[in-house]
Design an enzyme around this catalytic site. Structure first.
Site, PDB file in Angstrom:
ATOM      1  N   CYS A   1      13.918  -8.511  -5.212  1.00 30.40           N
ATOM      2  CA  CYS A   1      15.328  -8.881  -5.351  1.00 30.40           C
ATOM      3  C   CYS A   1      15.553 -10.192  -4.592  1.00 30.40           C
ATOM      4  O   CYS A   1      14.839 -10.489  -3.649  1.00 30.40           O
ATOM      5  CB  CYS A   1      16.315  -7.860  -4.833  1.00 30.40           C
ATOM      6  SG  CYS A   1      16.206  -6.254  -5.624  1.00 30.40           S
TER       7      CYS A   1
ATOM      8  N   ARG B   1      11.351 -12.888  -7.634  1.00 29.32           N
ATOM      9  CA  ARG B   1      11.453 -11.678  -6.807  1.00 29.32           C
ATOM     10  C   ARG B   1      12.057 -10.504  -7.551  1.00 29.32           C
ATOM     11  O   ARG B   1      12.196  -9.406  -7.011  1.00 29.32           O
ATOM     12  CB  ARG B   1      12.319 -11.963  -5.594  1.00 29.32           C
ATOM     13  CG  ARG B   1      11.590 -12.835  -4.637  1.00 29.32           C
ATOM     14  CD  ARG B   1      12.448 -13.198  -3.473  1.00 29.32           C
ATOM     15  NE  ARG B   1      11.598 -13.806  -2.498  1.00 29.32           N
ATOM     16  CZ  ARG B   1      11.298 -13.264  -1.333  1.00 29.32           C
ATOM     17  NH1 ARG B   1      11.787 -12.133  -0.977  1.00 29.32           N
ATOM     18  NH2 ARG B   1      10.495 -13.894  -0.510  1.00 29.32           N
TER      19      ARG B   1
ATOM     20  N   TRP C   1      15.539  -6.403  -8.855  1.00 32.77           N
ATOM     21  CA  TRP C   1      14.376  -5.619  -9.283  1.00 32.77           C
ATOM     22  C   TRP C   1      14.779  -4.176  -9.064  1.00 32.77           C
ATOM     23  O   TRP C   1      14.964  -3.741  -7.934  1.00 32.77           O
ATOM     24  CB  TRP C   1      13.153  -5.990  -8.452  1.00 32.77           C
ATOM     25  CG  TRP C   1      11.904  -5.326  -8.937  1.00 32.77           C
ATOM     26  CD1 TRP C   1      11.123  -5.715  -9.984  1.00 32.77           C
ATOM     27  CD2 TRP C   1      11.287  -4.157  -8.392  1.00 32.77           C
ATOM     28  NE1 TRP C   1      10.058  -4.852 -10.129  1.00 32.77           N
ATOM     29  CE2 TRP C   1      10.131  -3.885  -9.160  1.00 32.77           C
ATOM     30  CE3 TRP C   1      11.583  -3.297  -7.339  1.00 32.77           C
ATOM     31  CZ2 TRP C   1       9.289  -2.810  -8.921  1.00 32.77           C
ATOM     32  CZ3 TRP C   1      10.731  -2.214  -7.091  1.00 32.77           C
ATOM     33  CH2 TRP C   1       9.612  -1.989  -7.875  1.00 32.77           C
TER      34      TRP C   1
ATOM     35  N   ASN D   1      19.325  -6.312  -0.643  1.00 32.73           N
ATOM     36  CA  ASN D   1      17.887  -6.113  -0.884  1.00 32.73           C
ATOM     37  C   ASN D   1      17.445  -4.966  -0.006  1.00 32.73           C
ATOM     38  O   ASN D   1      17.865  -4.891   1.152  1.00 32.73           O
ATOM     39  CB  ASN D   1      17.070  -7.332  -0.446  1.00 32.73           C
ATOM     40  CG  ASN D   1      17.180  -8.470  -1.417  1.00 32.73           C
ATOM     41  OD1 ASN D   1      17.831  -8.357  -2.442  1.00 32.73           O
ATOM     42  ND2 ASN D   1      16.549  -9.575  -1.076  1.00 32.73           N
ATOM     43  N   GLY D   2      16.525  -4.149  -0.505  1.00 37.62           N
ATOM     44  CA  GLY D   2      16.024  -3.036   0.292  1.00 37.62           C
ATOM     45  C   GLY D   2      16.459  -1.717  -0.320  1.00 37.62           C
ATOM     46  O   GLY D   2      16.912  -1.671  -1.465  1.00 37.62           O
TER      47      GLY D   2
ATOM     48  N   GLU E   1     -10.208  -7.476  -8.287  1.00 37.02           N
ATOM     49  CA  GLU E   1      -9.123  -8.463  -8.364  1.00 37.02           C
ATOM     50  C   GLU E   1      -9.002  -9.006  -9.792  1.00 37.02           C
ATOM     51  O   GLU E   1      -7.891  -9.195 -10.305  1.00 37.02           O
ATOM     52  CB  GLU E   1      -9.382  -9.591  -7.343  1.00 37.02           C
ATOM     53  CG  GLU E   1      -8.418 -10.755  -7.367  1.00 37.02           C
ATOM     54  CD  GLU E   1      -6.950 -10.385  -7.168  1.00 37.02           C
ATOM     55  OE1 GLU E   1      -6.643  -9.245  -6.811  1.00 37.02           O
ATOM     56  OE2 GLU E   1      -6.103 -11.258  -7.410  1.00 37.02           O
TER      57      GLU E   1
ATOM     58  N   LYS F   1      -5.653  -8.767 -12.084  1.00 44.21           N
ATOM     59  CA  LYS F   1      -5.001  -9.936 -12.693  1.00 44.21           C
ATOM     60  C   LYS F   1      -4.807  -9.703 -14.184  1.00 44.21           C
ATOM     61  O   LYS F   1      -3.745  -9.964 -14.728  1.00 44.21           O
ATOM     62  CB  LYS F   1      -5.833 -11.214 -12.520  1.00 44.21           C
ATOM     63  CG  LYS F   1      -5.842 -11.896 -11.179  1.00 44.21           C
ATOM     64  CD  LYS F   1      -4.545 -12.515 -10.748  1.00 44.21           C
ATOM     65  CE  LYS F   1      -3.667 -11.556 -10.016  1.00 44.21           C
ATOM     66  NZ  LYS F   1      -3.782 -11.428  -8.603  1.00 44.21           N
TER      67      LYS F   1
ATOM     68  N   GLU G   1      -2.075  -7.017 -14.900  1.00 47.37           N
ATOM     69  CA  GLU G   1      -0.676  -7.296 -14.558  1.00 47.37           C
ATOM     70  C   GLU G   1      -0.048  -8.375 -15.430  1.00 47.37           C
ATOM     71  O   GLU G   1       1.146  -8.329 -15.678  1.00 47.37           O
ATOM     72  CB  GLU G   1      -0.482  -7.580 -13.071  1.00 47.37           C
ATOM     73  CG  GLU G   1      -1.015  -8.888 -12.568  1.00 47.37           C
ATOM     74  CD  GLU G   1      -0.844  -9.046 -11.066  1.00 47.37           C
ATOM     75  OE1 GLU G   1       0.199  -8.683 -10.523  1.00 47.37           O
ATOM     76  OE2 GLU G   1      -1.772  -9.578 -10.431  1.00 47.37           O
TER      77      GLU G   1
ATOM     78  N   HIS H   1     -22.502   7.141 -13.254  1.00 49.20           N
ATOM     79  CA  HIS H   1     -21.891   8.346 -12.694  1.00 49.20           C
ATOM     80  C   HIS H   1     -20.589   8.698 -13.404  1.00 49.20           C
ATOM     81  O   HIS H   1     -19.770   9.434 -12.872  1.00 49.20           O
ATOM     82  CB  HIS H   1     -21.661   8.158 -11.192  1.00 49.20           C
ATOM     83  CG  HIS H   1     -22.937   7.893 -10.455  1.00 49.20           C
ATOM     84  ND1 HIS H   1     -23.889   8.849 -10.277  1.00 49.20           N
ATOM     85  CD2 HIS H   1     -23.440   6.749  -9.922  1.00 49.20           C
ATOM     86  CE1 HIS H   1     -24.930   8.329  -9.635  1.00 49.20           C
ATOM     87  NE2 HIS H   1     -24.670   7.049  -9.418  1.00 49.20           N
TER      88      HIS H   1
ATOM     89  N   LYS I   1       7.732 -10.265  -6.988  1.00 49.58           N
ATOM     90  CA  LYS I   1       6.971 -10.784  -5.855  1.00 49.58           C
ATOM     91  C   LYS I   1       7.617 -10.261  -4.574  1.00 49.58           C
ATOM     92  O   LYS I   1       8.814 -10.055  -4.529  1.00 49.58           O
ATOM     93  CB  LYS I   1       7.063 -12.305  -5.885  1.00 49.58           C
ATOM     94  CG  LYS I   1       6.027 -12.968  -5.044  1.00 49.58           C
ATOM     95  CD  LYS I   1       5.133 -13.825  -5.886  1.00 49.58           C
ATOM     96  CE  LYS I   1       4.029 -14.408  -5.077  1.00 49.58           C
ATOM     97  NZ  LYS I   1       2.740 -14.232  -5.743  1.00 49.58           N
TER      98      LYS I   1
END
Ligand code: F6R
Length: 610
Positions: free
Chosen positions: A2, A27, A75, A100-101, A483, A487, A490, A506, A605
């Site tokens: 946010c 964000r 968000w 925010n939060g 990683e 990438k 996402e 396995h 983000k």
């Protein structure tokens, strides 16, 4: 997570708020909204689902103006993506709030406030802030006192800005667990959740601390700590060179940030890496004495930053002779873990505000670690402030939601930490010289690696119709495979998994068929022959291989295998070098698929909520 922008001025603040929101959009981009007070005491609001552009279009069609205003890009956490859940939230058309939060006890507050007659129009936790402040205001008749009383009732995290229609010459802000910064102007002041939002209007900033409540007018700022006592907070001139609002001609921020890696790694090394090594004080004042006693390292981080910690474990144990554990912060913070004697707790974070990482650090500090160190990209962030030592990655602002240059600069920092700890733990001269040589060669190696772009673009065409993929690596390339998979998933939404290739037989080998692309990272190291056997196991079962390999590793392209030769490099930096082709592959697959590369769905983000 946010974004918040606020302004109190004598001019119309709408352009300032909109530009601030654009800069913070990475964000959160589920909805955006603005609330404005004009000079006549009118409170107006516009909110839209979707990106800031939707809000800007709405304001163009139906302009509203104001000299004081608050704005938010969301968000979603509590309540779906609807206009009613978009911020700002009101209480009785009088109090306006952005937040925010997460207010964790919002359900009980909501029940209580409903009993007191406050009507809720959204499903959000934020609306309880508006009503709680309104309730307190009715009892004390002063907005500042009302906010100070209200925040005592909140459990959880907040960075919040509050307007009162009946008190138009000030805004009140409060922070606990979510960052807020005040920007200082001449005869006007601003607020944001990230200084970058305010770069077009100011470079002078005051960073609020945990528990602070501040009263902001056009010409004054008064800050009170959590006990309600007046406090001074230093004003800092921001010297962040990067005006990240600019894509510098690249189609996406992510591509720009991938291409910036040679430069930002050069910056991260500059003045820190000498011909004969590093000085431990690059980790902060007194670092050498603190690091001298360290025998064990516990790393905690999330997401991409966790992958850099996973890579670092290989280096710290192989070269620096210190034992190392790495754990996801959200796991670490909720279990009882064993603290080894003389342990260093290391947090890694691009933003420095990730809620789980911060909570894990706070827990660790109560558990008897010898010292704490953060590897972080944002000066003045909570992790930096709350750690004994800090290594600042000089990646510049990272706007693309998918982390790229932050990751590789973190790895660069870890190689330097490996040398600093190795110095006290019998690191061999050969290893020491190897890392120095490798780091000196790194920026040029990355420039060379970026030349692979055309080949990778062509490869990406073959991925666009795939639904699943497997990434394989061994040793310090296993986290790089992880990683790469993160990438790809996402930003292209292709399901991707990573395995240490020795694990294939396995279980995961059962997945292999001609619709499962398998991406392999294969530098020429001591595990190459083992890796080659794993590759043959996949080939024998009809899998299609995409191998990023050192030329000397002798992989040959054929009908079941595409080989991209990566420039030969020193083994210590191979994890960094092999990251770049995987970033480029994900990027071009996403572009071909037409996804929103910089702002992929459901993500944001800086994850400042748990
Ligand atoms: C993925 C990504 C995330 C972050 C994670 C931690 O591309 O960016 O996985 O790495 O949310 O964030 P920081 O590093 O800010 O603590």
């Amino acid at each position: 997570m946010c974004g918040i922008v606020g302004a109190i001025a004598e001019r119309n603040v709408v352009p300032i708020l909109l530009e601030g929101l654009r800069r913070l959009e990475y964000r959160g981009y589920d909805s955006a909204g603005v609330a404005l007070l004009d000079g006549q005491g009118n409170l107006q609001r516009t909110r839209r689902i979707g990106k800031v552009k939707e809000l800007a279009d709405a304001l163009q069609d139906n302009p509203i103006k104001g000299v004081t205003g608050i704005a938010h890009t969301r968000w979603a956490t509590h309540g779906g993506v609807t206009e009613a859940n978009a911020h700002p939230h009101f209480s009785s058309e009088r109090i306006a709030v952005v937040h925010n939060g997460i207010i964790e006890n919002y359900e009980s507050l909501r029940t209580d406030l409903t009993t007191k007659g406050y009507g809720f129009t959204s499903d959000t936790d934020t609306e309880t802030i508006a009503h709680q402040v309104h309730f307190e205001l009715d009892n004390c008749d002063d907005l500042l006192t009302a906010v100070q009383n209200a925040v005592k009732k909140f459990h959880g995290a907040y960075g919040t800005v509050i307007l009162d229609k009946n008190d138009p010459d000030r805004v009140i802000v409060a922070r606990s667990g979510s960052p807020l910064v005040i920007g200082l102007g001449l005869g006007e002041n601003f607020i944001a959740s990230d200084q970058m939002a305010l770069f077009p209007v100011t470079r002078r900033f005051m960073f609020l601390e945990e528990g602070d409540v501040a009263e902001i007018t056009r010409t004054s700022i008064k800050v009170f700590d959590s006990a309600g006592l007046p406090v001074e907070r230093e004003v800092k001139e921001s010297n962040l060179e990067h005006d990240a609002g600019d894509k510098a001609g690249y189609r996406h921020y992510m591509l720009k940030e991938i291409h910036e890696q040679p430069t930002v790694i050069r910056n991260t090394l500059s003045g820190r890496l000498q011909d004969n090594g590093i000085s431990a004080n690059i980790f902060g004042h007194g670092a050498d004495e603190l690091l001298a006693k360290i025998k064990h390292v516990q790393i905690i981080a999330c997401g991409t930053s966790y992958h850099s910690g996973m890579t670092a474990r290989y280096w710290l144990e192989q070269y620096a002779n210190v034992s190392c554990n790495v754990e996801i912060a959200s796991e670490f913070r909720y279990r009882k873990s064993y603290v080894h004697p003389n342990s260093l707790i290391v947090t890694i974070s691009q933003s420095g505000e990730t809620a789980d990482t911060l909570a894990a650090l706070r827990l660790a500090k109560e558990q008897g670690y010898a010292a704490s160190l953060t590897i972080c990209n944002v000066p003045g962030s909570s992790l930096v402030r709350e750690s004994d030592l800090a290594f600042m990655t000089l990646a510049g602002a990272e706007i693309g939601v998918a982390s790229t240059k932050a990751f590789t600069t973190q790895l660069t920092g870890f190689l330097m930490l490996t040398m600093a700890l190795g110095k006290h733990n019998n690191m061999s001269q050969d290893d020491h010289q190897h890392i120095i040589k490798a780091l000196h060669s790194l920026p040029a190696k990355l420039e060379e690696t970026l030349q692979l772009t055309d080949g990778i673009k062509a490869l990406a065409e073959e991925f666009a119709d795939m639904h699943h993929s497997l990434f394989l690596g061994r040793g310090d390339q296993y986290p790089i495979a992880m990683e790469g998979a993160l990438k790809l998933k996402e930003i292209s939404y292709i399901h991707a998994e990573a395995y240490a290739s020795g694990e294939l037989k396995h279980g995961p080998l059962a997945l292999i068929d001609d619709e499962m692309p398998v991406i392999v990272v294969a530098p020429n190291n001591e595990l190459l022959e083992k890796l080659k056997s794993n590759v043959e196991e996949v080939r024998a079962r009809g899998g299609i291989m995409y191998v990023f390999a050192d030329k000397e590793a002798n992989f040959k392209s054929d009908e079941t295998m595409r080989v991209i030769n990566v420039p030969h490099c020193e083994s210590a930096i191979a994890p960094i070098v092999y990251t770049l082709p995987l970033q480029l592959l994900s990027y071009y697959v996403a572009v071909i698929k037409g996804t929103d590369v910089d702002q992929p769905r459901n993500l944001a983000k800086s994850v400042t909520v748990e």
